[in-house]
Design a protein around this motif. Structure first.
Motif, mmCIF file in Angstrom:
data_model
loop_
_atom_site.group_PDB
_atom_site.id
_atom_site.type_symbol
_atom_site.label_atom_id
_atom_site.label_comp_id
_atom_site.label_asym_id
_atom_site.label_seq_id
_atom_site.Cartn_x
_atom_site.Cartn_y
_atom_site.Cartn_z
ATOM 1 N N PRO A 70 0.806 -1.119 0.056
ATOM 2 C CA PRO A 70 0.094 0.054 -0.069
ATOM 3 C C PRO A 70 0.892 1.238 0.077
ATOM 4 O O PRO A 70 2.083 1.177 0.344
ATOM 5 N N SER A 71 0.369 2.515 -0.348
ATOM 6 C CA SER A 71 1.086 3.739 -0.281
ATOM 7 C C SER A 71 1.482 3.964 1.192
ATOM 8 O O SER A 71 0.918 3.770 1.915
ATOM 9 N N GLY A 72 2.755 4.345 1.091
ATOM 10 C CA GLY A 72 3.262 4.855 2.395
ATOM 11 C C GLY A 72 3.860 3.763 3.200
ATOM 12 O O GLY A 72 4.196 4.107 4.440
ATOM 13 N N PHE B 82 6.394 -8.124 -0.763
ATOM 14 C CA PHE B 82 5.458 -7.415 -0.154
ATOM 15 C C PHE B 82 5.874 -6.344 1.126
ATOM 16 O O PHE B 82 6.248 -7.053 2.067
ATOM 17 N N PHE B 83 5.649 -5.136 0.972
ATOM 18 C CA PHE B 83 5.871 -4.461 2.136
ATOM 19 C C PHE B 83 4.380 -3.815 2.664
ATOM 20 O O PHE B 83 3.687 -3.715 1.951
ATOM 21 N N ARG C 103 -8.292 -6.982 -0.666
ATOM 22 C CA ARG C 103 -9.277 -6.405 0.345
ATOM 23 C C ARG C 103 -8.733 -5.502 1.104
ATOM 24 O O ARG C 103 -9.485 -4.974 1.739
ATOM 25 N N PHE C 104 -7.712 -5.144 0.843
ATOM 26 C CA PHE C 104 -6.929 -3.773 1.444
ATOM 27 C C PHE C 104 -5.954 -3.152 0.801
ATOM 28 O O PHE C 104 -5.375 -3.970 -0.191
ATOM 29 N N GLY C 105 -5.659 -1.806 0.838
ATOM 30 C CA GLY C 105 -4.612 -1.224 -0.106
ATOM 31 C C GLY C 105 -5.046 -0.516 -1.225
ATOM 32 O O GLY C 105 -4.475 0.054 -1.884
#
Length: 259
Positions: free
Chosen positions: A38-40, A220-221, A257-259
């Motif tokens: 995801p961003s950030g 994956f971060f 599901r998220f991000g």
């Protein structure tokens, strides 16, 4: 030409703020490694540490080690300018020098490194780099036109030509297709597949399909929350990451599901 990079217990700081924590990673030569998350979460920050570009920000520093074929990129006698020559970078938005010709854009990095060459050698290098970026046939009749006169996708390939003209061993790409249309994106992806025959490539992307298409390995971060450091959660062969990830957070991100 390509090199292996070993990152060990790597932390990235901006002043007192810990931006990325505890990265352990092996980047194999002649392969494409995709960084997703995801961003950030620190993907682009980490990417920039691999050629010491983050150091242009005041207060930025690292702890830990990043070895390129056994040499610590942060060793006390290592010149960051030399690191950036060996580890090229292509940014999110194409950034050709607008007042320079297409040919001079290709040669810009070489001239910055004070390499002197004859007109014939320069012309040969321009052709070789543009062919390497799959752009030669499209621009060979207008090499004296400004770099800004070609399309966005062509400008991004021009920036790749500029990066490979200095003969690096590693290419870093920070979301190189995020501003491009699908046809230009496909051209860049095909180019990445070709370039990995000669270079070690690390790409940051938010496009899961792109990561699945072009990369051999995916990392994956993720980030636990605002103000927390980004962390490398999982890294594996891309096929396994997208079919059988070990961590639920990885599965949730890849499945949307998220991000």
């Amino acid at each position: 030409m390509s090199k292996r990079i070993d990152v060990k217990n790597f932390n990235v700081y901006y002043g007192d703020f810990l931006a990325v924590e505890g990265v352990d990673m092996v980047i194999e030569p002649r392969s494409v490694t995709a960084l997703i998350g995801p961003s950030g979460c620190g993907k682009s920050t980490f990417l920039r540490t691999l050629n010491r570009m983050h150091e242009v920000i005041p207060g930025a520093r690292v702890e830990g080690h990043a070895y390129m074929d056994g040499q610590d990129l942060y060793g006390p006698d290592v010149d960051p300018v030399e690191v950036r020559r060996q580890v090229g970078m292509v940014f999110q938005r194409a950034n050709p020098f607008p007042t320079m010709s297409i040919a001079d854009n290709v040669l810009a990095g070489v001239k910055l490194n004070n390499r002197r060459m004859s007109k014939g050698d320069a012309a040969d290098l321009v052709e070789r780099a543009l062919r390497g970026a799959n752009l030669w046939n499209e621009v060979k009749d207008r090499l004296d036109r400004p770099g800004s006169s070609i399309s966005g996708g062509q400008q991004q390939r021009l920036c790749i030509a500029r990066a490979i003209a200095v003969e690096p061993q590693v290419l870093l790409m920070d979301e190189p297709c995020s501003a491009l249309d699908p046809i230009s994106t496909l051209a860049i992806e095909d180019l990445i597949t070709e370039l990995k025959q000669d270079y070690t490539i690390v790409i940051v992307t938010h496009n899961m399909q792109q990561a699945a298409r072009v990369s051999d390995t995916t990392g994956f971060f993720n980030i636990a929350g605002t103000g927390k450091p980004g962390k490398l959660i999982e890294m594996d062969a891309t096929e396994r990451m997208f079919s059988m990830p070990k961590e639920k957070a990885t599965e949730d991100y890849i499945s949307g599901r998220f991000g």
